[in-house]
Write a protein that holds these residues in place. Sequence first.
Motif, short mmCIF file in Angstrom:
data_model
loop_
_atom_site.label_atom_id
_atom_site.label_comp_id
_atom_site.label_asym_id
_atom_site.label_seq_id
_atom_site.Cartn_x
_atom_site.Cartn_y
_atom_site.Cartn_z
N ASN A 1 53.01 36.50 34.24
CA ASN A 1 52.63 36.72 35.64
C ASN A 1 51.76 37.96 35.77
N THR A 2 52.22 39.07 35.17
CA THR A 2 51.47 40.32 35.25
C THR A 2 50.13 40.18 34.55
N ALA A 3 50.12 39.58 33.37
CA ALA A 3 48.87 39.38 32.63
C ALA A 3 47.91 38.51 33.45
N GLY A 4 48.43 37.45 34.06
CA GLY A 4 47.60 36.57 34.87
C GLY A 4 46.96 37.30 36.04
N ILE A 5 47.74 38.13 36.70
CA ILE A 5 47.21 38.92 37.82
C ILE A 5 46.13 39.86 37.30
N ASN A 6 46.38 40.51 36.16
CA ASN A 6 45.40 41.45 35.61
C ASN A 6 44.12 40.75 35.18
N ILE A 7 44.22 39.55 34.65
CA ILE A 7 43.03 38.78 34.29
C ILE A 7 42.19 38.52 35.53
N LEU A 8 42.85 38.10 36.60
CA LEU A 8 42.13 37.81 37.85
C LEU A 8 41.54 39.09 38.45
N LEU A 9 42.25 40.21 38.36
CA LEU A 9 41.70 41.48 38.84
C LEU A 9 40.47 41.88 38.03
N TYR A 10 40.55 41.71 36.72
CA TYR A 10 39.42 42.01 35.83
C TYR A 10 38.19 41.20 36.25
N LEU A 11 38.39 39.91 36.46
CA LEU A 11 37.27 39.06 36.87
C LEU A 11 36.78 39.43 38.27
N HIS A 12 37.70 39.70 39.16
CA HIS A 12 37.37 40.03 40.55
C HIS A 12 36.50 41.29 40.62
N PHE A 13 36.98 42.36 40.00
CA PHE A 13 36.24 43.62 40.06
C PHE A 13 34.99 43.57 39.21
N GLY A 14 34.99 42.77 38.15
CA GLY A 14 33.80 42.60 37.33
C GLY A 14 32.68 41.88 38.07
N ASN A 15 33.06 41.13 39.10
CA ASN A 15 32.08 40.41 39.92
C ASN A 15 31.80 41.13 41.24
#
Length: 141
Positions: free
Chosen positions: A95-109
Amino acid sequence: MKFNRHHPIIEDLIEFGKRRDIDVVFSNELHPETPDIVNVEQRLVIINLNSVLADILPFRMSHEFGHILEQAVNHNLWSTFENYDSNNPDERIANTAGINILLYLHFGNGGQFNYIDFMNMYGLPAWTETKVKEQMKMYLI
């Protein structure tokens, strides 16, 4: 979120997986109650497009990636949806890793620090709100 292979969020997740040698297979032949499946050793994720959890597809994908990237605490070869059970260490970590992956993509965009918009955009269920806020704060440091 209705599945659209060419939706930017889905494409970003697929590309994220490819860069980490994770293959994603989308199946529309599974029963709606059949969970998404991950084979940690083969770095393979099978996403059930008929899932009753269609609205949280980006989170489901990133959660399954999390199982592979974190190598599953219990070293299970196969892992399936367990209701994202916070009492299960593998699920909590994914769950935490999944949220962090989405944050990484979100802020990267170029995404903004607005957790509500973030959760809506990436299909995060309401019960992840506390964890999303916690993880998002880490990006402010």
